[in-house]
Scaffold this active site. Sequence first.
Site, PDB file in Angstrom:
ATOM      1  N   ASP A  88      11.873  10.873  -7.684  1.00 59.47           N
ATOM      2  CA  ASP A  88      12.643  12.038  -7.224  1.00 59.47           C
ATOM      3  C   ASP A  88      13.181  11.867  -5.808  1.00 59.47           C
ATOM      4  O   ASP A  88      14.079  12.606  -5.404  1.00 59.47           O
ATOM      5  CB  ASP A  88      11.770  13.298  -7.293  1.00 59.47           C
ATOM      6  CG  ASP A  88      10.493  13.136  -6.483  1.00 59.47           C
ATOM      7  OD1 ASP A  88       9.727  12.184  -6.771  1.00 59.47           O
ATOM      8  OD2 ASP A  88      10.273  13.922  -5.556  1.00 59.47           O
TER       9      ASP A  88
ATOM     10  N   THR B 151      -5.668  -0.502  11.168  1.00 55.75           N
ATOM     11  CA  THR B 151      -5.905   0.942  11.163  1.00 55.75           C
ATOM     12  C   THR B 151      -7.103   1.277  12.067  1.00 55.75           C
ATOM     13  O   THR B 151      -7.370   2.448  12.310  1.00 55.75           O
ATOM     14  CB  THR B 151      -6.206   1.461   9.741  1.00 55.75           C
ATOM     15  OG1 THR B 151      -7.401   0.823   9.273  1.00 55.75           O
ATOM     16  CG2 THR B 151      -5.064   1.164   8.782  1.00 55.75           C
TER      17      THR B 151
ATOM     18  N   THR C 216      -3.770   6.885   9.672  1.00 53.91           N
ATOM     19  CA  THR C 216      -3.535   6.739  11.117  1.00 53.91           C
ATOM     20  C   THR C 216      -2.474   7.686  11.669  1.00 53.91           C
ATOM     21  O   THR C 216      -2.324   7.798  12.878  1.00 53.91           O
ATOM     22  CB  THR C 216      -3.070   5.305  11.430  1.00 53.91           C
ATOM     23  OG1 THR C 216      -1.906   5.033  10.624  1.00 53.91           O
ATOM     24  CG2 THR C 216      -4.141   4.287  11.131  1.00 53.91           C
ATOM     25  N   GLY C 217      -1.693   8.335  10.814  1.00 54.08           N
ATOM     26  CA  GLY C 217      -0.626   9.215  11.287  1.00 54.08           C
ATOM     27  C   GLY C 217       0.571   8.471  11.859  1.00 54.08           C
ATOM     28  O   GLY C 217       1.469   9.078  12.443  1.00 54.08           O
TER      29      GLY C 217
ATOM     30  N   HIS D 194      -5.847   7.689  -0.143  1.00 52.10           N
ATOM     31  CA  HIS D 194      -5.182   8.041  -1.401  1.00 52.10           C
ATOM     32  C   HIS D 194      -5.006   9.556  -1.473  1.00 52.10           C
ATOM     33  O   HIS D 194      -5.982  10.303  -1.338  1.00 52.10           O
ATOM     34  CB  HIS D 194      -6.004   7.547  -2.599  1.00 52.10           C
ATOM     35  CG  HIS D 194      -5.964   6.058  -2.742  1.00 52.10           C
ATOM     36  ND1 HIS D 194      -6.521   5.383  -3.796  1.00 52.10           N
ATOM     37  CD2 HIS D 194      -5.411   5.111  -1.951  1.00 52.10           C
ATOM     38  CE1 HIS D 194      -6.306   4.088  -3.648  1.00 52.10           C
ATOM     39  NE2 HIS D 194      -5.647   3.895  -2.528  1.00 52.10           N
TER      40      HIS D 194
ATOM     41  N   GLY E 236       0.847  -1.198   0.000  1.00 51.47           N
ATOM     42  CA  GLY E 236       0.000   0.000   0.000  1.00 51.47           C
ATOM     43  C   GLY E 236       0.877   1.241   0.000  1.00 51.47           C
ATOM     44  O   GLY E 236       2.101   1.158   0.116  1.00 51.47           O
ATOM     45  N   ASP E 237       0.224   2.392  -0.178  1.00 53.91           N
ATOM     46  CA  ASP E 237       0.942   3.671  -0.145  1.00 53.91           C
ATOM     47  C   ASP E 237       2.016   3.777  -1.219  1.00 53.91           C
ATOM     48  O   ASP E 237       3.055   4.409  -1.031  1.00 53.91           O
ATOM     49  CB  ASP E 237       1.552   3.911   1.245  1.00 53.91           C
ATOM     50  CG  ASP E 237       0.502   3.706   2.312  1.00 53.91           C
ATOM     51  OD1 ASP E 237      -0.588   4.271   2.147  1.00 53.91           O
ATOM     52  OD2 ASP E 237       0.753   2.975   3.282  1.00 53.91           O
TER      53      ASP E 237
ATOM     54  N   ASN F   3      -9.964   2.288   5.254  1.00 52.97           N
ATOM     55  CA  ASN F   3      -8.636   2.069   5.846  1.00 52.97           C
ATOM     56  C   ASN F   3      -7.530   2.522   4.894  1.00 52.97           C
ATOM     57  O   ASN F   3      -6.380   2.686   5.296  1.00 52.97           O
ATOM     58  CB  ASN F   3      -8.436   0.600   6.266  1.00 52.97           C
ATOM     59  CG  ASN F   3      -8.890  -0.390   5.219  1.00 52.97           C
ATOM     60  OD1 ASN F   3      -9.362   0.000   4.146  1.00 52.97           O
ATOM     61  ND2 ASN F   3      -8.768  -1.661   5.520  1.00 52.97           N
ATOM     62  N   ALA F   4      -7.863   2.713   3.629  1.00 48.48           N
ATOM     63  CA  ALA F   4      -6.870   3.117   2.630  1.00 48.48           C
ATOM     64  C   ALA F   4      -7.028   4.602   2.295  1.00 48.48           C
ATOM     65  O   ALA F   4      -8.113   5.056   1.939  1.00 48.48           O
ATOM     66  CB  ALA F   4      -7.044   2.287   1.368  1.00 48.48           C
TER      67      ALA F   4
HETATM   68  P1  IMP Z   1      -6.797  -3.137   8.628  1.00 52.59           P
HETATM   69  O1  IMP Z   1      -7.105  -3.550   7.237  1.00 52.59           O
HETATM   70  O2  IMP Z   1      -7.147  -1.704   8.912  1.00 52.59           O
HETATM   71  O3  IMP Z   1      -7.338  -4.068   9.666  1.00 52.59           O
HETATM   72  O4  IMP Z   1      -5.206  -3.214   8.788  1.00 52.59           O
HETATM   73  C1  IMP Z   1      -4.529  -4.461   8.605  1.00 52.59           C
HETATM   74  C2  IMP Z   1      -3.096  -4.199   8.172  1.00 52.59           C
HETATM   75  O5  IMP Z   1      -3.095  -3.627   6.868  1.00 52.59           O
HETATM   76  C3  IMP Z   1      -2.325  -3.212   9.042  1.00 52.59           C
HETATM   77  O6  IMP Z   1      -0.955  -3.586   9.033  1.00 52.59           O
HETATM   78  C4  IMP Z   1      -2.499  -1.872   8.318  1.00 52.59           C
HETATM   79  O7  IMP Z   1      -1.454  -0.998   8.595  1.00 52.59           O
HETATM   80  C5  IMP Z   1      -2.473  -2.354   6.879  1.00 52.59           C
HETATM   81  N1  IMP Z   1      -3.232  -1.470   5.968  1.00 52.59           N
HETATM   82  C6  IMP Z   1      -4.563  -1.469   5.746  1.00 52.59           C
HETATM   83  N2  IMP Z   1      -4.893  -0.562   4.823  1.00 52.59           N
HETATM   84  C7  IMP Z   1      -3.746   0.027   4.444  1.00 52.59           C
HETATM   85  C8  IMP Z   1      -3.423   1.048   3.473  1.00 52.59           C
HETATM   86  O8  IMP Z   1      -4.258   1.599   2.774  1.00 52.59           O
HETATM   87  N3  IMP Z   1      -2.106   1.395   3.367  1.00 52.59           N
HETATM   88  C9  IMP Z   1      -1.153   0.790   4.109  1.00 52.59           C
HETATM   89  N4  IMP Z   1      -1.407  -0.165   5.008  1.00 52.59           N
HETATM   90  C10 IMP Z   1      -2.695  -0.552   5.182  1.00 52.59           C
HETATM   91 MG    MG Z   2      -2.341   5.133   1.500  1.00 50.03          MG
END
Ligand code: IMP
Ligand code: MG
Length: 338
Positions: free
Chosen positions: A282, A123, A250-251, A42, A12-13, A39-40
Amino acid sequence: MSATIVVGGFYGDEGKGKITAYLGLKDDYSIAVRVGSVNAGHTVVYGGRRWKLRLIPSAFINPNTRLRLALGSLIRLDVLWRELEETKCSGRLRIDYRAGVIEQRHREQELRDEFLVKVVGTTGQGVGAAMADRVMRKLKLAKDYAELRGYIGDVVGELLEAVERGEKILLEGTQGFYLSLLHGEYPYVTSRDTTASAVLSEAGLGPKHAGEIIVVFKSYVTRVGGGPLPGELSEEEAAKRGWLEIATVTGRKRRAAPFNYELARRAVRVNSATQIAVTKLDVLFPKAKGKRRWEELPVEARNWIERVEEELKTPVTLIGTGEEVLDTIDRRREVYGP
Ligand code: IMP
Ligand code: MG
C-alpha cells in the site's frame, strides 16, 4: 509435519513481525519460536493495539500457541520482564536453558567501541559483545539466573518431540539476509547469520525439519546504520515517496532505496525460499491499502507482484496492505490448492 521458517530478505525491517503474527493467527501452530536478540524489533498491530517486540515471538497474539526462545537466542532480563508485562503471556513462555544472557557490561562495551558505533552503526544493545563472549566461553546462560528458573527448559527436546508428533511449529527469524554476519557486506553486518539454515540451527532443529521457508521483502528497501545500499535515495526523495521510516529499537531514520531484484534473487536462493511475502504494498500503491483479496488490488499492484514472482521464480503467497495483521492478502490456497 515440519517447521515453517520466516526470514527477512533485505536489511531487516521487512515486516517479519506482521507476517509471522498473521501466520500464527491463521495456521494455529502449536509452538512459535523466536531466534536472535533484542537488537531486532518486530512490530505487531492487532485488534487496535500495537506491540514492539524484541524477544517475545510475534505469534503471541494466538492464545493457543506456546511461545519459546531458542537456545541460540540472547536475552536481556529487563526487556523480557517488560514484554511479558505488555503481552501478558508469562504462562506460555519457555526459554531454552542454554539461551545466552546479555549484561549491562556488554552494552557498555559496544558503546565504547568507536568502530562499531560510528562505522557499523550498531544498535548498541550489547548483542555482538555477548555473542563474542559466547564464542570465548564466558557468557552466562539462562540456567545461571535464579530469576529465570520458572521459565527455562529443554526447548530443543520439546521442538523435536513436537515435530516428531506431527505438530506444526513456526520459527521467526530476525533481521535480514544482507545483515548476515556471513552473507552481508562485512563489516557492515550484525553478529549472527540470518539465513533460514541459521534459524534452524539456532532453534536446534535440522535441515529435514524445514517445511515452508518464507522470505519477507518490503516493497522498497530500507537500511539503518552504515554500509552499502544500492540505489539509495536522498532523504528528501525517500520522504516524498513515503519511504522514510524510523527504526523500532534505536529511533534512527532508515535509509531507503527502490525494490532490488538482484538482491532479492540472491536472498531467495541462499534461503532456499519456497514462498515470498511482500509487505507495505500500500505504500507503493495507495489504492491497495487495507485490501484483503487479490481481486481487489489495483491492476498495477497485481502486475508489480507478478513481476516479482517472475523475476524471483517463487510464488508471492502473502501480501501486506496495511499495518494491521489482518490487512493481508493470503494467496496460499490459490497457489497450492485447498
Ligand atoms: P548490531 O547488530 O546491533 O551490532 O548492529 C549492526 C548493524 O546491523 C547496524 O547497521 C544495525 O543498524 C543493523 N541491525 C541490527 N539489527 C537490526 C534490525 O533488527 N533491523 C535493522 N537493522 C539492524
Ligand atoms: Mg525491525
